[in-house]
Scaffold this active site. Structure first.
Site: not given
Ligand code: URA
Length: 245
Positions: A117
């Protein structure tokens, strides 16, 4: 069932759209590939193909770009310490920084193995080895990914137990996970699934919120002392140890 699914997965991996073939050969992004295909620079078996979604069968079709047969580029693998605030796609319509802004010196087009993310930092592998990437992200291969999670509030012991057992998410329960407490608000969670925003949703399911999230390890490869924003090549042995079989 498992064997059948794996056969299906490999079969599909042996066929790709023209757009993906061009981009995975290391020539450029999928957006660039579409532009080149529309500009009639790409032929399949000697004929111009203008449809980026045309299916290519690697056993049968010969693809050329500007008249030159597509060369299978050398496979490269690198590890980036993604800082928070960077997206993992090539181009962002909103103009935010992307991980490609950090890849100075990488001449071949590489794609991220899975996503992180915008607000997540940590270990991101990028490669032009399509099969490696697809297996690494296929939950059937159970590649463990370790996240260090700083929560906004203290996490009670029974909440840690719930995360270990599995919590209910909108797309089904999570698999049992290894969860280690680091301090009152910090956990390390090892997942073998790769669902969208999974860690954030798991922490919300126990009534808390993620403050910071960093992926610190994939399989046996850790982020080590690599500074945020920097990348390094993966050693051949690291690639072989990671490669799901
Ligand atoms: N889990 C999440 O919530 N975000 C990420 O970027 C990776 C794993």
């Amino acid at each position: 069932m498992r064997v059948w699914r794996r056969w299906f997965f490999l079969k599909v991996a042996a066929q790709k759209t023209l757009e993906r073939v061009i981009s995975k050969a290391g020539l450029g992004s999928r957006t660039q590939a579409r532009t080149w295909i529309h500009a009639r620079r790409v032929t399949v078996n000697g004929k111009v193909v203008e449809n980026p979604d045309h299916w290519i069968d690697f056993d049968r079709d010969k693809v050329a770009f500007d008249g030159k047969p597509l060369e299978v580029s050398e496979k490269i693998y690198l590890l980036l310490h993604k800082p928070a605030g960077y997206i993992t796609t090539f181009k962002d319509p909103e103009g935010r920084p992307t991980v490609y802004d950090l890849l100075q010196g990488v001449e071949t087009f590489v794609s991220p193995v899975g996503r992180l993310d915008l607000d997540t930092s940590g270990l991101l592998i990028l490669t032009n080895d399509n099969q490696f990437a697809e297996r690494m992200t296929n939950p059937e291969y159970h590649v463990p990914k370790t996240y260090r999670v700083g929560c906004e509030g203290a996490v009670a012991d029974d909440a840690v137990q719930a995360l270990r057992r599995g919590v209910e998410l909108s797309d089904g329960p999570t698999r049992p996970a290894v969860v280690k407490r680091i301090d009152a608000q910090t956990l390390e969670i090892v997942l073998t699934e790769g669902r969208n925003r999974q860690v954030r949703r798991m922490i919300e399911a126990i009534g808390n919120q993620v403050g910071t999230l960093t992926r610190i390890r994939i399989g046996g490869v850790g982020i080590g002392a690599l500074e945020a924003g920097k990348w390094r090549w993966l050693a051949g042995q690291e690639v072989e140890e990671l490669r799901p079989r």
